[in-house]
Structures are given as structure tokens and as C-alpha cells.
Design a protein around this motif. Structure first.
Motif, PDB file in Angstrom:
ATOM      1  N   LYS A 276       0.808  -1.220   0.000  1.00 50.00           N
ATOM      2  CA  LYS A 276       0.000   0.000   0.000  1.00 50.00           C
ATOM      3  C   LYS A 276       0.843   1.272   0.000  1.00 50.00           C
ATOM      4  CE  LYS A 276      -4.016   2.013   2.354  1.00 50.00           C
ATOM      5  NZ  LYS A 276      -4.955   1.875   3.508  1.00 50.00           N
ATOM      6  N   TYR A 277       2.083   1.174   0.478  1.00 47.46           N
ATOM      7  CA  TYR A 277       2.940   2.360   0.601  1.00 47.46           C
ATOM      8  C   TYR A 277       4.271   2.114  -0.109  1.00 47.46           C
ATOM      9  CZ  TYR A 277      -0.507   3.394   4.187  1.00 47.46           C
ATOM     10  OH  TYR A 277      -1.694   3.611   4.849  1.00 47.46           O
ATOM     11  N   ASP A 278       4.912   3.217  -0.515  1.00 51.25           N
ATOM     12  CA  ASP A 278       6.181   3.085  -1.236  1.00 51.25           C
ATOM     13  C   ASP A 278       7.330   2.714  -0.304  1.00 51.25           C
ATOM     14  OD1 ASP A 278       5.255   3.778  -3.878  1.00 51.25           O
ATOM     15  OD2 ASP A 278       4.960   5.805  -3.115  1.00 51.25           O
ATOM     16  N   SER A 279       7.277   3.207   0.927  1.00 52.57           N
ATOM     17  CA  SER A 279       8.352   2.915   1.874  1.00 52.57           C
ATOM     18  C   SER A 279       7.793   2.844   3.285  1.00 52.57           C
ATOM     19  CB  SER A 279       9.445   3.995   1.835  1.00 52.57           C
ATOM     20  OG  SER A 279      10.018   4.120   0.562  1.00 52.57           O
ATOM     21  N   VAL A 280       8.413   2.005   4.102  1.00 54.66           N
ATOM     22  CA  VAL A 280       8.198   2.010   5.555  1.00 54.66           C
ATOM     23  C   VAL A 280       9.557   2.383   6.143  1.00 54.66           C
ATOM     24  CG1 VAL A 280       7.480   0.713   7.587  1.00 54.66           C
ATOM     25  CG2 VAL A 280       6.481   0.195   5.343  1.00 54.66           C
ATOM     26  N   ILE A 281       9.680   3.612   6.622  1.00 53.38           N
ATOM     27  CA  ILE A 281      11.018   4.134   6.951  1.00 53.38           C
ATOM     28  C   ILE A 281      11.426   3.900   8.402  1.00 53.38           C
ATOM     29  CG2 ILE A 281      11.042   5.832   5.097  1.00 53.38           C
ATOM     30  CD1 ILE A 281      10.120   7.948   7.119  1.00 53.38           C
ATOM     31  N   TRP A 282      10.478   3.995   9.330  1.00 53.78           N
ATOM     32  CA  TRP A 282      10.778   3.820  10.753  1.00 53.78           C
ATOM     33  C   TRP A 282       9.638   3.049  11.412  1.00 53.78           C
ATOM     34  CZ3 TRP A 282      10.677   9.782  10.680  1.00 53.78           C
ATOM     35  CH2 TRP A 282      11.818  10.282  10.068  1.00 53.78           C
ATOM     36  N   PHE A 283       9.908   2.524  12.582  1.00 49.33           N
ATOM     37  CA  PHE A 283       8.823   2.022  13.427  1.00 49.33           C
ATOM     38  C   PHE A 283       9.110   2.379  14.883  1.00 49.33           C
ATOM     39  CE2 PHE A 283      11.194  -1.626  11.578  1.00 49.33           C
ATOM     40  CZ  PHE A 283      12.014  -1.954  12.663  1.00 49.33           C
ATOM     41  N   THR A 284       8.032   2.638  15.619  1.00 52.76           N
ATOM     42  CA  THR A 284       8.113   3.088  17.005  1.00 52.76           C
ATOM     43  C   THR A 284       7.532   2.047  17.944  1.00 52.76           C
ATOM     44  OG1 THR A 284       8.043   5.452  16.512  1.00 52.76           O
ATOM     45  CG2 THR A 284       7.226   4.790  18.659  1.00 52.76           C
ATOM     46  N   HIS A 285       8.303   1.721  18.988  1.00 55.34           N
ATOM     47  CA  HIS A 285       7.821   0.835  20.040  1.00 55.34           C
ATOM     48  C   HIS A 285       7.427   1.690  21.242  1.00 55.34           C
ATOM     49  CE1 HIS A 285       9.629  -2.309  17.608  1.00 55.34           C
ATOM     50  NE2 HIS A 285      10.793  -1.683  17.693  1.00 55.34           N
ATOM     51  N   LEU A 286       6.165   1.643  21.593  1.00 53.50           N
ATOM     52  CA  LEU A 286       5.662   2.456  22.703  1.00 53.50           C
ATOM     53  C   LEU A 286       4.619   1.654  23.474  1.00 53.50           C
ATOM     54  CD1 LEU A 286       5.599   5.300  24.064  1.00 53.50           C
ATOM     55  CD2 LEU A 286       3.719   5.873  22.513  1.00 53.50           C
ATOM     56  N   LYS A 287       4.865   1.461  24.748  1.00 52.74           N
ATOM     57  CA  LYS A 287       3.939   0.730  25.622  1.00 52.74           C
ATOM     58  C   LYS A 287       3.595  -0.641  25.028  1.00 52.74           C
ATOM     59  CE  LYS A 287       1.898   5.017  27.377  1.00 52.74           C
ATOM     60  NZ  LYS A 287       0.655   5.835  27.520  1.00 52.74           N
ATOM     61  N   LYS A 288       4.645  -1.349  24.584  1.00 55.01           N
ATOM     62  CA  LYS A 288       4.536  -2.721  24.060  1.00 55.01           C
ATOM     63  C   LYS A 288       3.697  -2.815  22.779  1.00 55.01           C
ATOM     64  CE  LYS A 288       5.245  -4.921  28.538  1.00 55.01           C
ATOM     65  NZ  LYS A 288       4.744  -5.918  29.537  1.00 55.01           N
ATOM     66  N   GLN A 289       3.572  -1.685  22.092  1.00 56.74           N
ATOM     67  CA  GLN A 289       2.906  -1.677  20.795  1.00 56.74           C
ATOM     68  C   GLN A 289       3.815  -1.007  19.770  1.00 56.74           C
ATOM     69  OE1 GLN A 289      -0.942   0.234  21.814  1.00 56.74           O
ATOM     70  NE2 GLN A 289      -1.877  -1.763  21.413  1.00 56.74           N
ATOM     71  N   THR A 290       3.620  -1.352  18.499  1.00 49.89           N
ATOM     72  CA  THR A 290       4.485  -0.826  17.445  1.00 49.89           C
ATOM     73  C   THR A 290       3.667  -0.045  16.422  1.00 49.89           C
ATOM     74  OG1 THR A 290       6.027  -2.676  17.716  1.00 49.89           O
ATOM     75  CG2 THR A 290       6.166  -1.428  15.656  1.00 49.89           C
ATOM     76  N   TYR A 291       4.174   1.143  16.083  1.00 56.50           N
ATOM     77  CA  TYR A 291       3.577   2.024  15.071  1.00 56.50           C
ATOM     78  C   TYR A 291       4.584   2.173  13.930  1.00 56.50           C
ATOM     79  CZ  TYR A 291       0.288   3.315  18.787  1.00 56.50           C
ATOM     80  OH  TYR A 291      -0.657   3.292  19.785  1.00 56.50           O
ATOM     81  N   PHE A 292       4.065   2.371  12.714  1.00 58.00           N
ATOM     82  CA  PHE A 292       4.918   2.382  11.528  1.00 58.00           C
ATOM     83  C   PHE A 292       4.820   3.719  10.792  1.00 58.00           C
ATOM     84  CE2 PHE A 292       3.665  -1.906  12.516  1.00 58.00           C
ATOM     85  CZ  PHE A 292       4.843  -2.630  12.384  1.00 58.00           C
ATOM     86  N   TYR A 293       5.978   4.317  10.504  1.00 55.44           N
ATOM     87  CA  TYR A 293       6.049   5.533   9.687  1.00 55.44           C
ATOM     88  C   TYR A 293       6.136   5.106   8.227  1.00 55.44           C
ATOM     89  CZ  TYR A 293       6.977   8.346  13.884  1.00 55.44           C
ATOM     90  OH  TYR A 293       6.895   8.979  15.105  1.00 55.44           O
ATOM     91  N   VAL A 294       5.126   5.483   7.454  1.00 55.08           N
ATOM     92  CA  VAL A 294       5.056   5.064   6.054  1.00 55.08           C
ATOM     93  C   VAL A 294       5.180   6.286   5.148  1.00 55.08           C
ATOM     94  CG1 VAL A 294       3.692   3.010   6.555  1.00 55.08           C
ATOM     95  CG2 VAL A 294       2.534   5.184   6.067  1.00 55.08           C
ATOM     96  N   VAL A 295       5.558   6.025   3.904  1.00 60.24           N
ATOM     97  CA  VAL A 295       5.801   7.108   2.954  1.00 60.24           C
ATOM     98  C   VAL A 295       5.188   6.757   1.606  1.00 60.24           C
ATOM     99  CG1 VAL A 295       7.624   8.158   1.533  1.00 60.24           C
ATOM    100  CG2 VAL A 295       7.862   8.095   4.022  1.00 60.24           C
ATOM    101  N   LYS A 296       4.557   7.746   1.003  1.00 56.96           N
ATOM    102  CA  LYS A 296       4.163   7.674  -0.401  1.00 56.96           C
ATOM    103  C   LYS A 296       5.037   8.652  -1.171  1.00 56.96           C
ATOM    104  CE  LYS A 296      -0.683   6.208   0.055  1.00 56.96           C
ATOM    105  NZ  LYS A 296      -2.099   6.568  -0.244  1.00 56.96           N
ATOM    106  N   GLY A 297       5.605   8.194  -2.270  1.00 51.05           N
ATOM    107  CA  GLY A 297       6.507   9.040  -3.040  1.00 51.05           C
ATOM    108  C   GLY A 297       7.946   8.602  -2.845  1.00 51.05           C
ATOM    109  N   LYS A 298       8.875   9.473  -3.244  1.00 50.87           N
ATOM    110  CA  LYS A 298      10.298   9.158  -3.186  1.00 50.87           C
ATOM    111  C   LYS A 298      10.871   9.611  -1.846  1.00 50.87           C
ATOM    112  CE  LYS A 298      14.691   9.926  -5.578  1.00 50.87           C
ATOM    113  NZ  LYS A 298      15.373  10.662  -6.676  1.00 50.87           N
ATOM    114  N   TRP A 299      11.174   8.651  -0.988  1.00 49.81           N
ATOM    115  CA  TRP A 299      11.725   8.971   0.327  1.00 49.81           C
ATOM    116  C   TRP A 299      13.172   9.442   0.197  1.00 49.81           C
ATOM    117  CZ3 TRP A 299      11.409  10.717   4.849  1.00 49.81           C
ATOM    118  CH2 TRP A 299      12.378  10.474   5.820  1.00 49.81           C
TER     119      TRP A 299
END
Length: 633
Positions: free
Chosen positions: A190-213
Motif C-alpha cells: 500500500k505504501y512506497d516505503s516504511v522508513i521507521w517504526f516506534t515501540h511504545l507501551k509494548k505496541q508498534t507504530y509504523f512511519y510510512v511514505v508515499k513518493g520518493k523517500w
């Protein structure tokens, strides 16, 4: 001569890309030859093979213990420092027989030495080191610079690869990191890139990018080639991929996420709801019982209430707001204060990312993206990551008057960044914050307090600690601040610290240097001098009995005045009759000085002439200013 070699050992491949150059001190008399340099390099390589650290130290101009030299020698002999967790075995070979030697002048040459990394189970990798080698008065060759930037980058990359072969994924990456790698892979549909992920309170969030990272594009204040979003632990969109930057979760307010788009700021919550519309130019969190933050939109201000509602337009004075800011005047960071760990979605980049609140970036107290050590990864080298980041308020808001009218307040901060791996142990910067009561605006400007021509610079000794600001007009400020330097004078002493004047111009919501010149004493080009330009604290150094010794802080010396005067002539490429002056300015200005003009009298401005005469009067004690003054002999 001052035997302080320049080692450019930069291992920052993402953020800290710095240009290299060389300068050498002293007055050599004897010539080098390619055969001599070749034999010198072969002898150096022999000591590398033996692993003889003490002998290798003797090849460098600085015989004293030096962390940059130690770092290079440790790497060349491929033995780990005590701080390293593990030893990784592979071969490093200096191919000195293939060195490309270039004679710069009869006493100075560069040698580009190919380097090979090899290991039984890995592909061979090639790199190189550029040595700058000079012959001194005792007819001895020494290394005055080792430009090892590419070498150190390649070494760390190869070492990480060797580690990856030695250890399993489970030994390098934490379970949550390995799971995040897999989950990120599922988001690429669905996205061009997944650049980072965050671990917070035993859950993970994903920084995604559309376009040229583009990481570098992120750091610049220009149009972006991508749009960033945030995906939650349930793989649903928390923030749509429409933004230029998404900050750390809870970085400013608990469970809220700051976002930026087209230089406007706002906040989302973890459910994906817009809590503060993305339409404000600045957001200043405050310590206040009734309000969470002040919001600026153009020239208008609003209060963000405790219930996240926004007030009607309010009369808010920036000068009063500054003292209420949430961040203390001085602070130290060793990790993200938001309590999260944000990782690169990468098996090569290992730091933990901190995306600070935008107001700290606006105030110049920290850059847009910072990296700290990532506790979730083991047996890896960390590149361009900090162990500690310190901000100290050296002078809190001080009123500044212009024509008996106080309209400006200033705050002055020193910033020190300690690196885990880098070309020096730490880096210092200084930042001045300007609060304009007339326009009700706040400005930030990084003051350069290191004009050292050697890589890495020096630490301020504490003998001098000057900071003064004078409002020349409503838009022009004169800032005087103690600065470290490495300026060699005619008599072979060095200016190590001195007061430097900066002239800052305010306008169009920005602050910038009003004067651009290669002169160290910039005021001689644009201001008619008086005593306040030379009064101040100076620290001088000199080599005595093969040791470098410095003086305590004191007044300006006559040698400095002579330098100041002849610097005016050198600015116009004057060819001095005394070759020593030519050497001084060739060294200080490098390729910006070309001694080609037998006379520059027609080029001198009226201000130049006035200042030459004024300095000459100070030097010689003349009761009357002479009508014509030649360059100092």
C-alpha cells in the motif's frame, strides 16, 4: 611550530557530511621526494602489521595522546578498544606500494593509499586513506593529516557485515524489532516505503511514505518529494500519508502526535482524530495552570486550553511567553524523552530516532532529527549517534537598548553533542535567541564560536567567557562572543581564543549575518574602529620545549594587531615583501588568498585606510595619524 595534526575521521554517513581540507603549521626548509615518502609509508605499514601502537604514534606530528589518532591506529591494527563489546576478525591491508603520491610543494605531499578489507566468508571491499606528509626542519617526515572519512565509513560497513555473519538475527535484533521487520514488509503493498517504526507501551507504530523517500530532503526546508503517514499496531491508518513530518508520539503532549505540512503545524491523537488543526505557524507548550500552549498564526496568537479547545485571539507577548516555555532553560538528553524507541526499518542503520517538538527546532536548541543509541540492537556499530546531548543557558534573557529604548531581549545557549562514533568526542555549537518586543517575534541564530581551521576544533578553556550584544539599529545587531581559533601569528604564537564580532540583520522574519568576508576581524572591512573592537580577552599558545603551552586570558597583543592590519592587505591578495606574512595568510585563508598584487592601494576603501592608520597608531604610539601607511614589515 604548533604540532597539532588534522585528522578527518568522519563516520557519519547520514547527517554529518563535512568537507575536508588541510593546513599545516611552521616553516619547513627541506624537500621531500616520492621515494622518501614511499619508504616512509612502507615503514608505517610494517608497524601496522606488528600492531605496535607506540611506534605508530611517532609517525604523527602530535606526539601527545590524541583520541582521533588513537581511533585511526586502533582501526588500522584492527584491535578493539575496551569499550567495544565484541571482537570481529577480518584483514585490513594498507597497499602502500600502490599509493598515489602527489607533490604539493617541495616540503609537502599527499599520498592516497588504497586499503583492502577481506575475510574468508565475505567479499573483498576496497577503500582508501589520504595522508598529508610534511618534512620538518629536522629533515623528518611526519603525518599532518589523515583524511580517513571514506575509510572509516567502509570499515564500519564491513565490520557490521562481518558481525552479521558471526551472529544470528536473534542475537543482533530484539524480538520486537524482528517482528516489526516482518510487519513492515506486509505494508509495502500500500505504501512506497516504511522508513521507521516506534515501540511504545509494548505496541508498534509504523512511519510510512508515499513518493520518493529522501532522508536529506527531510532535513532541508524545501518542497518534499514524499508524503509521510503513521500506521497503528492494528495496521490501520492513524495519520494519512499527507504530511512532511510526523514527530514522536507523546513528544509534546501525552498521546498526541505533532505533524507538519507546508510549514504549518497541528496534532493528531492515537485514534486518528485531528485535535489541533494543521494551520499554525508555531506551537509553544507552556507551564501554565489554564493553558497547554500558545499558538501562532501569522501575527495573531491563541491559547490552547487544557481541554484542547482554542481560545479567541489573545494578546500574548513573546517576551512573557518565553519564560513559561515547557522545556527548562538547560537540559540533557540521552534518549527520546517521549519514552519510545523509534528505529530505522533497516538492518544497516542502527540508531534510535528522536523527532523533537517543532518549537525546540525553531529555537535552534536541537536539529529536526537526532539519533541516540538504540538499546534494542546488539553487536553493531552505531554511526552518527549521540550518547548525550546537553543544552546550557549561558545567559538568560537580557534587555538590549538602542538609543535608550529597550526593545530586544536575548538568550544565549551552549550546545554540546557527545557522539558514540564520530570524528571527535563531542561537537560544540552556540545559539542565540532574539526576542523582538516591537514586532512581537522571536528569532534564533546559531553563532559560530569555533573558527579553528583544524577538524574538530577546540574546547573553550574558560579563561575567557565574553558575550555581549549591542543594538546598532532596529534591524542591525552587533554580537561579541568568545570564540576558539587556531590562528598562527608572525612570531609563531597562536591565537587560541578571542572575542569575535558578528553583525546580525533582522528582517522578513529571519536573522542572518550582515557581513561576509574571509577576514577573521570582519569589522575592519565595514566599521571604523575604536577601542571597543580590540578590548577583550585573548588566549595565546606556543610550542615550548616540544610542548604546547597556553597563556591565561589577557589583553590583545601587538602581534595580533599586526595580523589584524596585514589581514586587510591580504584580503586584496597583496604580495608581501616578507615571505613570512605570505605564509601566514596562505595558511589561514587557504585557496582564498593568492599573493599576486604588488600594490593594493587603489583597492583599499576609506574604511580600510582609516583602520590601517588607526591600528598603526596603536602599534607605534603615533600622536598624529600618518597620511600614508604601508603594510607592516
Amino acid at each position: 611550530m604548533k604540532t597539532k595534526p588534522i585528522l578527518v575521521i568522519a563516520v557519519a554517513v547520514v547527517i554529518l557530511a563535512v568537507g575536508g581540507y588541510f593546513l599545516f603549521k611552521g616553516k619547513p626548509r627541506l624537500s621531500t621526494s616520492s621515494n622518501e615518502i614511499s619508504n616512509f609509508l612502507k615503514a608505517f605499514k610494517a608497524q601496522v602489521i606488528k600492531g605496535n601502537r607506540d611506534s605508530l604514534m611517532s609517525y604523527f606530528a602530535d606526539k601527545q595522546t590524541s583520541e582521533p589518532i588513537n581511533k585511526l591506529i586502533t582501526t588500522l591494527i584492527n584491535k578493539q578498544q575496551k569499550s567495544d563489546e565484541e571482537d570481529v576478525s577480518f584483514n585490513i591491508e594498507l597497499n602502500v606500494e600502490q599509493a598515489e603520491i602527489t607533490q604539493i610543494n617541495p616540503q609537502l605531499a599527499t599520498a592516497v593509499v588504497p586499503v583492502t578489507f577481506s575475510e574468508q566468508h565475505l567479499d573483498t571491499r576496497h577503500s582508501g586513506i589520504t595522508f598529508t606528509i610534511q618534512k620538518n626542519e629536522q629533515n623528518k617526515l611526519s603525518i599532518y593529516q589523515a583524511d580517513a572519512r571514506n575509510f572509516m565509513n567502509d570499515y564500519i560497513a564491513y565490520r557490521n557485515t562481518a558481525w552479521a555473519k558471526k551472529y544470528t538475527d536473534k542475537e543482533i535484533y530484539s524480538p520486537e524489532t524482528l517482528k516489526a521487520f516482518l510487519d513492515a514488509g506486509n505494508l509495502f503493498a500500500k505504501y512506497d516505503s516504511v522508513i521507521w517504526f516506534t515501540h511504545l507501551k509494548k505496541q508498534t507504530y509504523f512511519y510510512v511514505v508515499k513518493g520518493k523517500w529522501d532522508y536529506y530532503n527531510l532535513m532541508k526546508d524545501t518542497a518534499k518529494t514524499y508524503k509521510m503517514g503513521l500506521i497503528g499496531p492494528d495496521y490501520k491508518e492513524v495519520i494519512p500519508a499527507e504530511y512532511d513530518l510526523i514527530h514522536n508520539i507523546s513528544g509534546t503532549f501525552p498521546d498526541l502526535i505533532e505533524v507538519e505540512k507546508d510549514r504549518k503545524r497541528g496534532f493528531y491523537d492515537l485514534s486518528g482524530k485531528v485535535v489541533i488543526p494543521v494551520e499554525y505557524d508555531q506551537i509553544f507548550p507552556v507551564n501554565d495552570t489554564e493553558n497547554l500552549a500558545a499558538l501562532r498564526k501569522g501575527d495573531e496568537y491563541f491559547w490552547l486550553k487544557n481541554d484542547y479547545s482554542v481560545s479567541e485571539k489573545a494578546e500574548i507577548k513573546i517576551s512573557e511567553l518565553f519564560s513559561k516555555l515547557k522545556q527548562p532553560n538547560s537540559f540533557t538528553l540521552t534518549k527520546s524523552p517521549a519514552g519510545d524507541i523509534t528505529e530505522f526499518n533497516s538492518r544497516e542503520q542502527h540508531g534510535s530516532i528522536y523527532l523533537p517538538p517543532s518549537y525546540l527546532v525553531d529555537l535552534g536548541l536541537i536539529r529536526k532529527v537526532h539519533e541516540f543509541k538504540n538499546p534494542l540492537r546488539k553487536h553493531v556499530d552505531f554511526v552518527a549517534t549521540s550518547s548525550q546531548y546537553m543544552v546550557k543557558a549561558k545567559a538568560l534573557p537580557v534587555k538590549v537598548s538602542a538609543e535608550n529604548n529597550s526593545w530586544l531581549q536575548t538568550a544565549y545557549y551552549s550546545i554540546r553533542d557527545y557522539f558514540i562514533g564520530g570524528r571527535a568526542e563531542f561537537y560544540d555549537t552556540n545559539n542565540i535567541i532574539l526576542i523582538d518586543d516591537k514586532s512581537n517575534k522571536i528569532y534564533s541564530y546559531e553563532i559560530n564560536t569555533d573558527i579553528n581551521t583544524e577538524e574538530g576544533g577546540n574546547e573553550i578553556s574558560g579563561s575567557c567567557n565574553e558575550y555581549n550584544i549591542n543594538a546598532i539599529s532596529d534591524s542591525l545587531l552587533e554580537v561579541k562572543v568568545t570564540t576558539t581559533a587556531n590562528i598562527e601569528l608572525y612570531n609563531h604564537t597562536f591565537i587560541d581564543e578571542l572575542p569575535v564580532f558578528h553583525f546580525l540583520k533582522l528582517g522578513n522574519g529571519k536573522v542572518k549575518e550582515a557581513i561576509k568576508t574571509k577576514r577573521v576581524f570582519a569589522f575592519t572591512k565595514y566599521q571604523k574602529m575604536d577601542d571597543h573592537f580590540i578590548n577583550g580577552c585573548y588566549v595565546y599558545g606556543k610550542v615550548v620545549d616540544e610542548k604546547y603551552k597556553t597563556s591565561g586570558g589577557g589583553p590583545i597583543s601587538s602581534e595580533t594587531l599586526r595580523y589584524m592590519k596585514n589581514e586587510i592587505y591580504a584580503d586584496y591578495n597583496y604580495k608581501f615583501k616578507d615571505k613570512r606574512w605570505t605564509d601566514v595568510f596562505t595558511q589561514q585563508f587557504y585557496d582564498q588568498y593568492k599573493p599576486e598584487n604588488a600594490s593594493v592601494q587603489d583597492s583599499l576603501t576609506e574604511i580600510d585606510k582609516y583602520n590601517i592608520q588607526w591600528i598603526d597608531q596603536k602599534l607605534k604610539g603615533l600622536p598624529v595619524i600618518a597620511p600614508k601607511v604601508l603594510a607592516a614589515k
